[in-house]
Design a protein around this motif. Sequence first.
Motif, PDB file in Angstrom:
ATOM      1  N   PRO A   1      13.241  11.154  -6.622  1.00  0.00           N
ATOM      2  CA  PRO A   1      13.678  10.317  -5.506  1.00  0.00           C
ATOM      3  C   PRO A   1      14.973   9.569  -5.856  1.00  0.00           C
ATOM      4  N   GLN A   2      15.831   9.458  -4.847  1.00  0.00           N
ATOM      5  CA  GLN A   2      17.056   8.723  -5.088  1.00  0.00           C
ATOM      6  C   GLN A   2      16.770   7.218  -4.988  1.00  0.00           C
ATOM      7  N   ASP A   3      17.811   6.405  -5.191  1.00  0.00           N
ATOM      8  CA  ASP A   3      17.537   4.978  -5.400  1.00  0.00           C
ATOM      9  C   ASP A   3      17.251   4.192  -4.120  1.00  0.00           C
TER      10      ASP A   3
ATOM     11  N   TRP B   1       8.322   5.885  11.200  1.00  0.00           N
ATOM     12  CA  TRP B   1       8.697   6.935  10.249  1.00  0.00           C
ATOM     13  C   TRP B   1       8.873   6.367   8.835  1.00  0.00           C
ATOM     14  N   GLY B   2       8.372   7.105   7.870  1.00  0.00           N
ATOM     15  CA  GLY B   2       8.691   6.847   6.470  1.00  0.00           C
ATOM     16  C   GLY B   2       9.712   7.875   6.015  1.00  0.00           C
ATOM     17  N   PHE B   3      10.568   7.479   5.103  1.00  0.00           N
ATOM     18  CA  PHE B   3      11.707   8.322   4.709  1.00  0.00           C
ATOM     19  C   PHE B   3      11.706   8.585   3.201  1.00  0.00           C
ATOM     20  N   ALA B   4      12.334   9.702   2.825  1.00  0.00           N
ATOM     21  CA  ALA B   4      12.477  10.006   1.402  1.00  0.00           C
ATOM     22  C   ALA B   4      13.642  10.962   1.181  1.00  0.00           C
TER      23      ALA B   4
ATOM     24  N   ALA C   1       7.812   9.031  -6.204  1.00  0.00           N
ATOM     25  CA  ALA C   1       7.739   8.577  -4.818  1.00  0.00           C
ATOM     26  C   ALA C   1       9.023   7.864  -4.419  1.00  0.00           C
ATOM     27  N   SER C   2       9.372   7.959  -3.136  1.00  0.00           N
ATOM     28  CA  SER C   2      10.595   7.311  -2.666  1.00  0.00           C
ATOM     29  C   SER C   2      10.439   5.795  -2.674  1.00  0.00           C
ATOM     30  N   PRO C   3      11.519   5.074  -3.009  1.00  0.00           N
ATOM     31  CA  PRO C   3      11.490   3.618  -2.911  1.00  0.00           C
ATOM     32  C   PRO C   3      11.223   3.194  -1.467  1.00  0.00           C
ATOM     33  N   ILE C   4      10.720   2.018  -1.285  1.00  0.00           N
ATOM     34  CA  ILE C   4      10.420   1.416   0.019  1.00  0.00           C
ATOM     35  C   ILE C   4       9.232   2.104   0.696  1.00  0.00           C
ATOM     36  N   TYR C   5       9.309   3.431   0.851  1.00  0.00           N
ATOM     37  CA  TYR C   5       8.320   4.152   1.661  1.00  0.00           C
ATOM     38  C   TYR C   5       7.194   4.785   0.847  1.00  0.00           C
ATOM     39  N   GLY C   6       7.415   5.013  -0.432  1.00  0.00           N
ATOM     40  CA  GLY C   6       6.361   5.588  -1.272  1.00  0.00           C
ATOM     41  C   GLY C   6       5.989   7.009  -0.919  1.00  0.00           C
TER      42      GLY C   6
ATOM     43  N   SER D   1       0.840  -1.201   0.000  1.00  0.00           N
ATOM     44  CA  SER D   1       0.000   0.000   0.000  1.00  0.00           C
ATOM     45  C   SER D   1       0.870   1.244   0.000  1.00  0.00           C
ATOM     46  N   PRO D   2       0.604   2.149  -0.939  1.00  0.00           N
ATOM     47  CA  PRO D   2       1.398   3.379  -0.997  1.00  0.00           C
ATOM     48  C   PRO D   2       1.193   4.234   0.242  1.00  0.00           C
ATOM     49  N   ALA D   3       2.164   5.072   0.540  1.00  0.00           N
ATOM     50  CA  ALA D   3       2.045   5.994   1.678  1.00  0.00           C
ATOM     51  C   ALA D   3       0.897   6.958   1.409  1.00  0.00           C
ATOM     52  N   PRO D   4       0.257   7.402   2.471  1.00  0.00           N
ATOM     53  CA  PRO D   4      -0.813   8.389   2.284  1.00  0.00           C
ATOM     54  C   PRO D   4      -0.275   9.593   1.515  1.00  0.00           C
TER      55      PRO D   4
END
Lengths: 196, 196
Positions: B166-168, B156-159, B48-53, B36-39
């Motif tokens: 977004p970086q890799d 926490w979600g990160f980006a 969107a950032s990888p892992i955290y969206g 599920s993507p981040a809100p």
Amino acid sequence: MLRPTVGAIGVFGSCAAIALCAAYVTSSAAQSSKESPAPGGNAGSSNASPIYGVTIPPGYRDWKVISVGRLKTDKVNQLRVQLGNDIAIKAFKEGKLPFPDGAMIAALHWTYVPSEDNDKVLVAAFPGAESFVPGAAVNVQFMVKDSKKYASTGGWGFADFKDGKPQDKTLHEACFPCHEPAKAHDFVFAHYAPTP
Amino acid sequence: MLRPTVGAIGVFGSCAAIALCAAYVTSSAAQSSKESPAPGGNAGSSNASPIYGVTIPPGYRDWKVISVGRLKTDKVNQLRVQLGNDIAIKAFKEGKLPFPDGAMIAALHWTYVPSEDNDKVLVAAFPGAESFVPGAAVNVQFMVKDSKKYASTGGWGFADFKDGKPQDKTLHEACFPCHEPAKAHDFVFAHYAPTP
């Protein structure tokens, strides 16, 4: 509305440092402050800056970021941030000069100290890494644009506070002459930092 | 609402630098981002950032100041500012930990460059004075608190974005482990700078 201005925003390190600038202020500016206090200020109050009668604008800590910086001299080592009220920020974003009346800029200055907490994390992955953060608060300076009231000082009123109290008249006499080299940018040294 | 978080806010200099941290992320965190993507984010989007969206929150440049800093390593030399949305700033001011859901923190990083304009003014009164200002934008990082969605990474979600992109994934795998030493401060390195 309170109406302060910065002595050497983005450039000078401390009130003591500013006081070293040429001590000069137009007599008309000094005179006008005696005749009528700055809007929102109180020239007769110990809470208002000498010459300009500017008091600390409530909520300035929450103004928006213009830029950041570091200043280092033999006697001064600081991290600094320049903030603007909405009128100032709009002018910066639009590249509008001169700044419109009502624009206010704050320069917050802290001592420059190493962060042991940060370095503990960094040391493994980044040998030799050094991180620095704000230490104690040093002072805060304000610039307030009122082209009529402060006509003799480029349209700006200035103030410098330490521990919530305005610094002395000698220091404030140095604000405008120190800002004069930035005349082409309406006497403001700080430039709007790019948005990453 | 968009929900980003900072990789090593207040500590790390660049995405390349962050990528040097131990490359580790809980498989559950990685898994959840696929589910599920981040809100406000869009895990399937290149924005969107990888892992955290996490995507870039509009208007973050106008958030309020948490603190400022400098980071210097052999490869990195930056001026930095950490900003918070209203929820984050309120928590900082009240000393509230953990940060409530919805808190967002941004870390803006610029190159650290001398200011010739400032130094020209300073040289007469302050021999040896050196002033530094932001140069080019390097990157911007975000931390977004969502205790349920990001339960496996401290809530926490990160980006991390460079030039708006977004970086890799490798870089983002380093965000949470680098923040773990700050667990006692809810994984946030930055502290609220005192008000001068």
